[in-house]
Every structure is written in structure tokens, then in C-alpha cells.
Write a protein that holds these residues in place. Structure first.
Motif, PDB file in Angstrom:
ATOM      1  N   GLY A  39      44.591  35.187  18.795  1.00 15.56           N
ATOM      2  CA  GLY A  39      43.297  34.565  19.049  1.00 15.56           C
ATOM      3  C   GLY A  39      43.156  33.974  20.435  1.00 15.56           C
ATOM      4  O   GLY A  39      42.297  33.109  20.655  1.00 15.56           O
ATOM      5  N   LEU A  40      43.967  34.465  21.394  1.00 11.36           N
ATOM      6  CA  LEU A  40      43.938  33.929  22.750  1.00 11.36           C
ATOM      7  C   LEU A  40      43.178  34.863  23.692  1.00 11.36           C
ATOM      8  O   LEU A  40      43.386  36.073  23.661  1.00 11.36           O
ATOM      9  N   PRO A  41      42.330  34.333  24.560  1.00 10.24           N
ATOM     10  CA  PRO A  41      41.656  35.164  25.557  1.00 10.24           C
ATOM     11  C   PRO A  41      42.623  35.535  26.675  1.00 10.24           C
ATOM     12  O   PRO A  41      43.692  34.932  26.829  1.00 10.24           O
ATOM     13  N   VAL A  42      42.222  36.531  27.475  1.00 11.61           N
ATOM     14  CA  VAL A  42      43.098  36.995  28.550  1.00 11.61           C
ATOM     15  C   VAL A  42      42.357  36.984  29.885  1.00 11.61           C
ATOM     16  O   VAL A  42      41.134  36.895  29.938  1.00 11.61           O
ATOM     17  N   ARG A  43      43.150  37.074  30.936  1.00 12.64           N
ATOM     18  CA  ARG A  43      42.643  37.212  32.287  1.00 12.64           C
ATOM     19  C   ARG A  43      43.666  38.037  33.063  1.00 12.64           C
ATOM     20  O   ARG A  43      44.818  38.132  32.659  1.00 12.64           O
ATOM     21  N   VAL A  44      43.270  38.644  34.179  1.00 11.70           N
ATOM     22  CA  VAL A  44      44.140  39.598  34.855  1.00 11.70           C
ATOM     23  C   VAL A  44      44.104  39.395  36.365  1.00 11.70           C
ATOM     24  O   VAL A  44      43.024  39.270  36.954  1.00 11.70           O
ATOM     25  N   HIS A  45      45.294  39.384  37.002  1.00  8.66           N
ATOM     26  CA  HIS A  45      45.395  39.585  38.443  1.00  8.66           C
ATOM     27  C   HIS A  45      45.194  41.076  38.678  1.00  8.66           C
ATOM     28  O   HIS A  45      46.074  41.885  38.349  1.00  8.66           O
ATOM     29  N   ALA A  46      44.083  41.461  39.239  1.00  5.20           N
ATOM     30  CA  ALA A  46      43.703  42.880  39.260  1.00  5.20           C
ATOM     31  C   ALA A  46      43.319  43.351  40.662  1.00  5.20           C
ATOM     32  O   ALA A  46      42.581  42.664  41.378  1.00  5.20           O
ATOM     33  N   GLU A  47      43.809  44.521  41.031  1.00  2.00           N
ATOM     34  CA  GLU A  47      43.392  45.244  42.237  1.00  2.00           C
ATOM     35  C   GLU A  47      43.510  44.398  43.505  1.00  2.00           C
ATOM     36  O   GLU A  47      42.695  44.509  44.411  1.00  2.00           O
ATOM     37  N   GLN A  48      44.545  43.557  43.581  1.00  2.00           N
ATOM     38  CA  GLN A  48      44.715  42.752  44.791  1.00  2.00           C
ATOM     39  C   GLN A  48      45.322  43.555  45.932  1.00  2.00           C
ATOM     40  O   GLN A  48      44.824  43.533  47.054  1.00  2.00           O
ATOM     41  N   ARG A  49      46.418  44.268  45.656  1.00  2.00           N
ATOM     42  CA  ARG A  49      47.141  44.981  46.704  1.00  2.00           C
ATOM     43  C   ARG A  49      46.892  46.486  46.676  1.00  2.00           C
ATOM     44  O   ARG A  49      47.215  47.194  47.616  1.00  2.00           O
ATOM     45  N   SER A  50      46.378  46.962  45.558  1.00  2.00           N
ATOM     46  CA  SER A  50      46.105  48.387  45.396  1.00  2.00           C
ATOM     47  C   SER A  50      45.167  48.552  44.207  1.00  2.00           C
ATOM     48  O   SER A  50      44.966  47.609  43.437  1.00  2.00           O
ATOM     49  N   ARG A  51      44.615  49.739  44.046  1.00  2.00           N
ATOM     50  CA  ARG A  51      43.806  50.008  42.847  1.00  2.00           C
ATOM     51  C   ARG A  51      44.763  50.464  41.754  1.00  2.00           C
ATOM     52  O   ARG A  51      45.119  51.635  41.651  1.00  2.00           O
ATOM     53  N   SER A  52      45.184  49.513  40.928  1.00  2.00           N
ATOM     54  CA  SER A  52      46.279  49.750  39.984  1.00  2.00           C
ATOM     55  C   SER A  52      45.844  49.829  38.536  1.00  2.00           C
ATOM     56  O   SER A  52      46.663  50.040  37.648  1.00  2.00           O
ATOM     57  N   GLY A  53      44.558  49.631  38.253  1.00  2.00           N
ATOM     58  CA  GLY A  53      44.067  49.734  36.887  1.00  2.00           C
ATOM     59  C   GLY A  53      43.863  48.420  36.171  1.00  2.00           C
ATOM     60  O   GLY A  53      43.464  48.399  35.003  1.00  2.00           O
ATOM     61  N   GLY A  54      44.100  47.313  36.851  1.00  2.00           N
ATOM     62  CA  GLY A  54      43.961  46.011  36.194  1.00  2.00           C
ATOM     63  C   GLY A  54      42.544  45.687  35.776  1.00  2.00           C
ATOM     64  O   GLY A  54      42.316  45.069  34.726  1.00  2.00           O
ATOM     65  N   ALA A  55      41.570  46.093  36.581  1.00  2.00           N
ATOM     66  CA  ALA A  55      40.180  45.797  36.231  1.00  2.00           C
ATOM     67  C   ALA A  55      39.776  46.510  34.951  1.00  2.00           C
ATOM     68  O   ALA A  55      39.050  45.949  34.116  1.00  2.00           O
ATOM     69  N   ARG A  56      40.232  47.739  34.771  1.00  2.00           N
ATOM     70  CA  ARG A  56      39.901  48.473  33.549  1.00  2.00           C
ATOM     71  C   ARG A  56      40.566  47.822  32.335  1.00  2.00           C
ATOM     72  O   ARG A  56      39.978  47.780  31.244  1.00  2.00           O
ATOM     73  N   VAL A  57      41.786  47.325  32.497  1.00  2.00           N
ATOM     74  CA  VAL A  57      42.440  46.600  31.407  1.00  2.00           C
ATOM     75  C   VAL A  57      41.632  45.351  31.077  1.00  2.00           C
ATOM     76  O   VAL A  57      41.398  45.028  29.900  1.00  2.00           O
ATOM     77  N   ALA A  58      41.203  44.639  32.110  1.00  2.00           N
ATOM     78  CA  ALA A  58      40.389  43.438  31.890  1.00  2.00           C
ATOM     79  C   ALA A  58      39.139  43.781  31.088  1.00  2.00           C
ATOM     80  O   ALA A  58      38.774  43.067  30.140  1.00  2.00           O
ATOM     81  N   ALA A  59      38.490  44.868  31.442  1.00  2.00           N
ATOM     82  CA  ALA A  59      37.272  45.260  30.744  1.00  2.00           C
ATOM     83  C   ALA A  59      37.564  45.644  29.295  1.00  2.00           C
ATOM     84  O   ALA A  59      36.812  45.275  28.383  1.00  2.00           O
ATOM     85  N   ARG A  60      38.650  46.395  29.063  1.00  2.00           N
ATOM     86  CA  ARG A  60      38.967  46.826  27.691  1.00  2.00           C
ATOM     87  C   ARG A  60      39.227  45.641  26.775  1.00  2.00           C
ATOM     88  O   ARG A  60      38.948  45.717  25.564  1.00  2.00           O
TER      89      ARG A  60
END
Length: 347
Positions: free
Chosen positions: A240-261
Motif C-alpha cells: 500500500g505504499l506509493p512510489v517515486r523514481v529517479h528517472a532519465e537523469q544521465r540517460s534515457r533508461s526507462g525510468g519515466a515509463r516505470v513511473a507511469a506504469r
């Protein structure tokens, strides 16, 4: 507004920004405003000239021309750590990259070593001093991550110190478990095993003890893959915990898509996100947290995709990213100024 015969405290003598936009005024500005407070709540706000007749207050505070505005939220900090990495800045100025410094034993793992060696008292004293600077800058709510322990005892110690700060300092504290910051030295080459341990054992243990408000992960090739993050976030979702992501800072690594999913609270950094990533964040209702302090200190040139964020209506937040290696900012107001100066954001 309604009649107000009495309040415990009144502030007046300066401009007040309510931040409720009105017409061409984005600030909700009251040039000579007044705010009345009782029982810890604002009970009246308006122009000083419109204070109700017969109104009295037990305490009257003169702003002396200073601005009054809602308390600031610093929604991305790594506030609890030990040690120093000031020498890394000189090395970066001489041409060393973030990855070069990490391979030489610096970077996050250097802070991990120092933080593991520090007891709770030392961590609390250092963090309280940093927090005092944030509060002096107008912060009333702060997010604090773990992630400089990368072992059971130190991750717990960081989160316990963060909780204690919220109990003993005049600020609201929310914690994020960042056990997936980088791979611990004991698990070098075995990131999947560490993620499995976090998901199956450490996160449930810390959550059961009430130490975790959200779960974060660093999605980059030298840290964790999208698959790793998804494993951890599935465990967070089950708790029941929400999440957040360090995403796409140094490269386009897929973190934003994980955040969205995972309908993340936020995707943070985002310098290398593309239009499709931003569209996915918009559909998920995820906030883009931009961190100009790290951008400046790392000498980045890749500007976050502000035009795409605006086109898709993704809410944008700025934060200090206060940490020992890449963003020593103790001022969200400075982060806002840097966002305007470096990226063309508007006040």
C-alpha cells in the motif's frame, strides 16, 4: 469575508501572496495584506483595510514590508548522511565525470561508507543543522530519503533519524525508502539479489515499523534497470505504499515509463525523457520534479523537456535535491531561481 471578532494572532504590514491566481495576477497578491490565525489555522485573509470592525487579536506581528506566502515543500532531499564529498566538485571541474568518480571509489558509495560508520546521534545532529537552513528558507514540509546505508542497520537508522526530525523539529517530514540507490559493494554484480532482498524482506520490515511513506529507486544503467525497479515497486504496491523514481537523469533508461506504469507520485530529474515519456507521465498523473541544483553542479547540458511537459500538462515541481555530492543546495528558493535562470522557467 465573514465577520471576525477575535483571533489569537494577526500578521500585517507587508505584501501577502495567497498563490490563488486572479486574472493577470498569478500570485493572488495582496499588496498590504493581513492574515489572522486561531487554533493553528488561518481564519481570515484579505486586505488590511478590510479587517472587520471591532476586530481584536491577542498578538499582532508587523511584517515590516516582508513578503508572506504559503510554506514551501521541498519534495526531494537526501538530508541524512555523514561525511563530505567536496573534493569531488574540484575533480568534476578538472573533467572527471560522475561515473569516473564513482569508479574511483567516490560518489554515492563514499557517502555510504561514512554513513554506515556514523551513529544515530551524529546523523541527527548533522541533519538537524541542514534542516534548520531549509526551515529558515521557508520550508514547512520536507521529503527525506534513505539510501546511504544500503544495509539493514543503516537504512533503518537513516529512516529513524528522519522520523525523529519530524517529531522534534518544526516541520512536516515524509520519508522515502531508497534502498535501490546504487548496488551495495557486498552485492557487486548481483543487483537482482539485492532487489529481491529489499522487496521480500527489508521493505516489509521497515514498513511494518512505520518508517516508510513512499518507495524510491534510481533507474540508470550503473544503478538499477527498469525490471529491477518494477520488482521493488510491485512489493511497495502490495504494502500500500506509493512510489517515486529517479528517472532519465544521465540517460534515457526507462525510468519515466516505470513511473507511469506504477502511477508514481513523481518522476524526478527527467533531463533525457522524450515526448512519449512525458505523454505517459501525463496519463498517469505523475508530477515532474526538476532538480536544477544537480544540473548545475554536474555541469549538465541536457535541459529537461520543458516544452513537452507544458504541452502535455504535466505538473512541474522544483526541489533542492540536497545531498553531499551533486546538489548541496539548502534553499528551495535558490532552486526556483536556478530553474528560471538555467531553463527559462517563469517565476
Amino acid at each position: 469575508m465573514s465577520a471576525l471578532p477575535y483571533a489569537e494572532a494577526l500578521w500585517l504590514g507587508g505584501p501577502i501572496a495567497t498563490l490563488a491566481p486572479a486574472g493577470d495576477d498569478p500570485w493572488g497578491l495582496l499588496p498590504d495584506g493581513a492574515i489572522a490565525v486561531s487554533d493553528g489555522r488561518i481564519v481570515w485573509v484579505g486586505a488590511a483595510s478590510e479587517l472587520p470592525g471591532g476586530f481584536t487579536a491577542a498578538e499582532v506581528h508587523d511584517l515590516g514590508g516582508r513578503w508572506l506566502l504559503p510554506g514551501l515543500i521541498d519534495c526531494h532531499t537526501h538530508l541524512v548522511w555523514a561525511g563530505s564529498r567536496v573534493e569531488e566538485y574540484e575533480r568534476r571541474l578538472a573533467g572527471a565525470s560522475y561515473e569516473d568518480i564513482a569508479r574511483a571509489g567516490g560518489g554515492i558509495l563514499a557517502t555510504v561508507q561514512a554513513t554506515r560508520a556514523a551513529d544515530a546521534g551524529a546523523l541527527y545532529a548533522a541533519a538537524a543543522a541542514r534542516l534548520a537552513d531549509l526551515c529558515a528558507d521557508g520550508v514547512t514540509t520536507v521529503e527525506i530519503k534513505s539510501g546511504y546505508g544500503l544495509d539493514v542497520g543503516t537504512e533503518r537508522r537513516q529512516l529513524e533519524v528522519a522520523r525523529r526530525l519530524g517529531q522534534e523539529q518544526p516541520v512536516n517530514v515524509y520519508t522515502s525508502f531508497l534502498g535501490a540507490h546504487v548496488v551495495p559493494p557486498e552485492y557487486s554484480g548481483r543487483a537482482g539479489l539485492w532487489i529481491a532482498f529489499l522487496a521480500d524482506e527489508l521493505l516489509p520490515m521497515l514498513a511494518a515499523d512505520g518508517l516508510v511513506d513512499a518507495v524510491d529507486a534510481y533507474c540508470e544503467p550503473f544503478a538499477y534497470t527498469p525490471s529491477h525497479c518494477e520488482t521493488l515497486f510491485a512489493a511497495a504496491r502490495a504494502l500500500g505504499l506509493p512510489v517515486r523514481v529517479h528517472a532519465e537523469q544521465r540517460s534515457r533508461s526507462g525510468g519515466a515509463r516505470v513511473a507511469a506504469r506504477f502511477a508514481a507520485l513523481s518522476a524526478d530529474h527527467l533531463e533525457y525523457a522524450d515526448e512519449s515519456d512525458i505523454a505517459a507521465l501525463a496519463a498517469a498523473g505523475t508530477v515532474a520534479v526538476l532538480l536544477p541544483g544537480a544540473f548545475l553542479m554536474l555541469g549538465e547540458r541536457q535541459v529537461p523537456p520543458l516544452a513537452a511537459l507544458r504541452r502535455h500538462g504535466v505538473p512541474i515541481a522544483l526541489a533542492s535535491d540536497l545531498n553531499p555530492g551533486t546538489s548541496p543546495l539548502r534553499s528551495p528558493r535558490l532552486a526556483a531561481a536556478l530553474g528560471c535562470q538555467l531553463w527559462g522557467l517563469t517565476p
